[in-house]
Design a protein around this motif. Structure first.
Motif, PDB file in Angstrom:
ATOM      1  N   LYS A   1     -11.043   3.402   2.206  1.00  0.00           N
ATOM      2  CA  LYS A   1     -11.420   3.040   3.573  1.00  0.00           C
ATOM      3  C   LYS A   1     -10.369   2.135   4.212  1.00  0.00           C
ATOM      4  O   LYS A   1     -10.693   1.106   4.808  1.00  0.00           O
ATOM      5  CB  LYS A   1     -12.801   2.392   3.598  1.00  0.00           C
ATOM      6  CG  LYS A   1     -13.901   3.334   3.175  1.00  0.00           C
ATOM      7  CD  LYS A   1     -15.264   2.691   3.271  1.00  0.00           C
ATOM      8  CE  LYS A   1     -16.326   3.707   2.843  1.00  0.00           C
ATOM      9  NZ  LYS A   1     -17.673   3.138   2.886  1.00  0.00           N
ATOM     10  N   GLY A   2      -9.097   2.491   4.013  1.00  0.00           N
ATOM     11  CA  GLY A   2      -8.008   1.762   4.647  1.00  0.00           C
ATOM     12  C   GLY A   2      -7.636   0.450   3.993  1.00  0.00           C
ATOM     13  O   GLY A   2      -6.778  -0.266   4.491  1.00  0.00           O
ATOM     14  N   LYS A   3      -8.242   0.148   2.871  1.00  0.00           N
ATOM     15  CA  LYS A   3      -7.972  -1.125   2.188  1.00  0.00           C
ATOM     16  C   LYS A   3      -7.409  -0.847   0.797  1.00  0.00           C
ATOM     17  O   LYS A   3      -7.919  -0.006   0.069  1.00  0.00           O
ATOM     18  CB  LYS A   3      -9.287  -1.909   2.078  1.00  0.00           C
ATOM     19  CG  LYS A   3      -9.134  -3.259   1.451  1.00  0.00           C
ATOM     20  CD  LYS A   3     -10.456  -3.990   1.408  1.00  0.00           C
ATOM     21  CE  LYS A   3     -10.324  -5.283   0.656  1.00  0.00           C
ATOM     22  NZ  LYS A   3     -11.603  -5.940   0.451  1.00  0.00           N
ATOM     23  N   THR A   4      -6.340  -1.573   0.432  1.00  0.00           N
ATOM     24  CA  THR A   4      -5.749  -1.419  -0.888  1.00  0.00           C
ATOM     25  C   THR A   4      -6.631  -2.109  -1.920  1.00  0.00           C
ATOM     26  O   THR A   4      -7.007  -3.262  -1.761  1.00  0.00           O
ATOM     27  CB  THR A   4      -4.340  -2.021  -0.931  1.00  0.00           C
ATOM     28  OG1 THR A   4      -3.522  -1.335   0.032  1.00  0.00           O
ATOM     29  CG2 THR A   4      -3.705  -1.868  -2.294  1.00  0.00           C
ATOM     30  N   LEU A   5      -6.945  -1.355  -2.970  1.00  0.00           N
ATOM     31  CA  LEU A   5      -7.771  -1.900  -4.050  1.00  0.00           C
ATOM     32  C   LEU A   5      -6.899  -2.535  -5.112  1.00  0.00           C
ATOM     33  O   LEU A   5      -7.308  -3.329  -5.889  1.00  0.00           O
ATOM     34  CB  LEU A   5      -8.628  -0.797  -4.687  1.00  0.00           C
ATOM     35  CG  LEU A   5      -9.570  -0.051  -3.758  1.00  0.00           C
ATOM     36  CD1 LEU A   5     -10.291   1.040  -4.532  1.00  0.00           C
ATOM     37  CD2 LEU A   5     -10.582  -0.997  -3.132  1.00  0.00           C
TER      38      LEU A   5
ATOM     39  N   GLY B   1       0.778  -1.237   0.000  1.00  0.00           N
ATOM     40  CA  GLY B   1       0.000   0.000   0.000  1.00  0.00           C
ATOM     41  C   GLY B   1       0.805   1.279   0.000  1.00  0.00           C
ATOM     42  O   GLY B   1       0.286   2.320   0.358  1.00  0.00           O
ATOM     43  N   SER B   2       2.063   1.234  -0.419  1.00  0.00           N
ATOM     44  CA  SER B   2       2.904   2.432  -0.431  1.00  0.00           C
ATOM     45  C   SER B   2       3.282   2.814  -1.853  1.00  0.00           C
ATOM     46  O   SER B   2       3.461   1.945  -2.708  1.00  0.00           O
ATOM     47  CB  SER B   2       4.194   2.184   0.351  1.00  0.00           C
ATOM     48  OG  SER B   2       3.896   1.871   1.688  1.00  0.00           O
ATOM     49  N   LEU B   3       3.453   4.103  -2.061  1.00  0.00           N
ATOM     50  CA  LEU B   3       3.909   4.611  -3.346  1.00  0.00           C
ATOM     51  C   LEU B   3       5.332   4.130  -3.609  1.00  0.00           C
ATOM     52  O   LEU B   3       6.166   4.152  -2.717  1.00  0.00           O
ATOM     53  CB  LEU B   3       3.889   6.136  -3.327  1.00  0.00           C
ATOM     54  CG  LEU B   3       4.446   6.853  -4.544  1.00  0.00           C
ATOM     55  CD1 LEU B   3       3.493   6.709  -5.724  1.00  0.00           C
ATOM     56  CD2 LEU B   3       4.681   8.313  -4.234  1.00  0.00           C
ATOM     57  N   VAL B   4       5.584   3.678  -4.834  1.00  0.00           N
ATOM     58  CA  VAL B   4       6.925   3.232  -5.217  1.00  0.00           C
ATOM     59  C   VAL B   4       7.308   3.966  -6.496  1.00  0.00           C
ATOM     60  O   VAL B   4       6.533   3.997  -7.452  1.00  0.00           O
ATOM     61  CB  VAL B   4       6.967   1.708  -5.477  1.00  0.00           C
ATOM     62  CG1 VAL B   4       8.328   1.281  -5.990  1.00  0.00           C
ATOM     63  CG2 VAL B   4       6.599   0.936  -4.218  1.00  0.00           C
ATOM     64  N   TYR B   5       8.500   4.573  -6.493  1.00  0.00           N
ATOM     65  CA  TYR B   5       9.025   5.208  -7.696  1.00  0.00           C
ATOM     66  C   TYR B   5      10.396   4.623  -7.961  1.00  0.00           C
ATOM     67  O   TYR B   5      11.244   4.606  -7.079  1.00  0.00           O
ATOM     68  CB  TYR B   5       9.139   6.729  -7.518  1.00  0.00           C
ATOM     69  CG  TYR B   5       9.807   7.384  -8.707  1.00  0.00           C
ATOM     70  CD1 TYR B   5       9.089   7.633  -9.867  1.00  0.00           C
ATOM     71  CD2 TYR B   5      11.152   7.709  -8.681  1.00  0.00           C
ATOM     72  CE1 TYR B   5       9.698   8.204 -10.970  1.00  0.00           C
ATOM     73  CE2 TYR B   5      11.773   8.286  -9.785  1.00  0.00           C
ATOM     74  CZ  TYR B   5      11.031   8.527 -10.919  1.00  0.00           C
ATOM     75  OH  TYR B   5      11.640   9.083 -12.011  1.00  0.00           O
ATOM     76  N   MET B   6      10.581   4.132  -9.169  1.00  0.00           N
ATOM     77  CA  MET B   6      11.881   3.595  -9.567  1.00  0.00           C
ATOM     78  C   MET B   6      12.307   4.282 -10.850  1.00  0.00           C
ATOM     79  O   MET B   6      11.506   4.483 -11.746  1.00  0.00           O
ATOM     80  CB  MET B   6      11.791   2.092  -9.833  1.00  0.00           C
ATOM     81  CG  MET B   6      11.548   1.265  -8.612  1.00  0.00           C
ATOM     82  SD  MET B   6      11.502  -0.480  -9.056  1.00  0.00           S
ATOM     83  CE  MET B   6       9.868  -0.879  -8.499  1.00  0.00           C
TER      84      MET B   6
ATOM     85  N   VAL C   1       1.372   3.232  -7.855  1.00  0.00           N
ATOM     86  CA  VAL C   1       0.558   4.010  -6.930  1.00  0.00           C
ATOM     87  C   VAL C   1      -0.607   3.143  -6.465  1.00  0.00           C
ATOM     88  O   VAL C   1      -1.511   2.850  -7.245  1.00  0.00           O
ATOM     89  CB  VAL C   1       0.008   5.287  -7.618  1.00  0.00           C
ATOM     90  CG1 VAL C   1      -0.803   6.111  -6.638  1.00  0.00           C
ATOM     91  CG2 VAL C   1       1.132   6.089  -8.237  1.00  0.00           C
ATOM     92  N   PRO C   2      -0.585   2.730  -5.215  1.00  0.00           N
ATOM     93  CA  PRO C   2      -1.703   1.923  -4.725  1.00  0.00           C
ATOM     94  C   PRO C   2      -2.947   2.792  -4.537  1.00  0.00           C
ATOM     95  O   PRO C   2      -2.854   3.939  -4.121  1.00  0.00           O
ATOM     96  CB  PRO C   2      -1.199   1.380  -3.390  1.00  0.00           C
ATOM     97  CG  PRO C   2      -0.119   2.296  -2.977  1.00  0.00           C
ATOM     98  CD  PRO C   2       0.449   2.907  -4.223  1.00  0.00           C
ATOM     99  N   LEU C   3      -4.080   2.232  -4.897  1.00  0.00           N
ATOM    100  CA  LEU C   3      -5.354   2.908  -4.673  1.00  0.00           C
ATOM    101  C   LEU C   3      -5.927   2.361  -3.379  1.00  0.00           C
ATOM    102  O   LEU C   3      -6.066   1.136  -3.223  1.00  0.00           O
ATOM    103  CB  LEU C   3      -6.319   2.631  -5.828  1.00  0.00           C
ATOM    104  CG  LEU C   3      -5.853   3.078  -7.209  1.00  0.00           C
ATOM    105  CD1 LEU C   3      -6.835   2.598  -8.273  1.00  0.00           C
ATOM    106  CD2 LEU C   3      -5.693   4.576  -7.262  1.00  0.00           C
TER     107      LEU C   3
END
Length: 182
Positions: free
Chosen positions: A178-182, A144-149, A173-175
């Motif tokens: 309500k606290g849950k990763t889609l 659930g965290s943004l990752v840039y490479m 980019v995780p969406l």
């Protein structure tokens, strides 16, 4: 820029923003200003200039605009497919983004399933319509965290979805809802 230099520099009105493509292929935004320096008689004998890299500011402006556009689009529809397509349409309009894809995490199987795409090659689509539950992509999505490479940080092995396609940059980019990763 050339026209502005010729028309505005001597008058002291030169203040331009433009993009430059560096030799390494990186696109940067520049704010360029110039001011005439006059001698005692009022004649311009020199032009002094300042050029500054404003890439971060431009990126922030574009992201805020995209966020606003996306908010408007999403608030006007309950259709998930429409929302995902609109998300990609807005995203690929950002600087230097050539393609994008949206995957949703399937709650029953734990897999990532491709739900929308723009500008993605057929070669990538054939091999990437789903990511198994234990794949690196799925683990990243679940975190659930943004990752840039950027270029050299991207794993180049075939076991990773993006590994063999020559990408120069990758943003994951995780969406979350309500606290849950889609």
């Amino acid at each position: 820029v050339t026209r502005a230099i010729l028309q505005k520099q001597i008058a002291g009105d030169y203040d331009e923003e433009y993009r430059v493509l560096r030799p390494d292929g990186i696109l940067r935004w520049v704010r360029d200003r110039a001011f005439p320096v006059k001698d005692e008689s009022g004649a311009v004998y020199r032009v002094v200039g300042i050029a500054e890299d404003i890439t971060a500011r431009k990126r922030t402006q574009h992201l805020l605009q995209a966020e606003r556009d996306l908010g408007i689009a999403l608030s006007s529809s309950n259709d998930l497919s429409f929302a995902l397509e609109r998300l990609l349409e807005i995203t690929v309009q950002l600087d230097s983004i050539d393609c994008g894809a949206v995957y949703l995490l399937e709650s029953k199987t734990g897999e990532l399933q491709l739900r929308a795409h723009r500008g993605v090659s057929e070669q990538i689509l054939k091999s990437s319509s789903r990511c198994p539950a234990g794949s690196p992509e799925t683990r990243i999505a679940r975190a659930g965290s943004l990752v840039y490479m950027h270029d050299e940080q991207i794993p180049r092995n075939e076991g990773v979805l993006w590994g063999g396609y020559g990408l120069r940059a990758l943003v994951l980019v995780p969406l979350n809802h309500k606290g849950k990763t889609l």
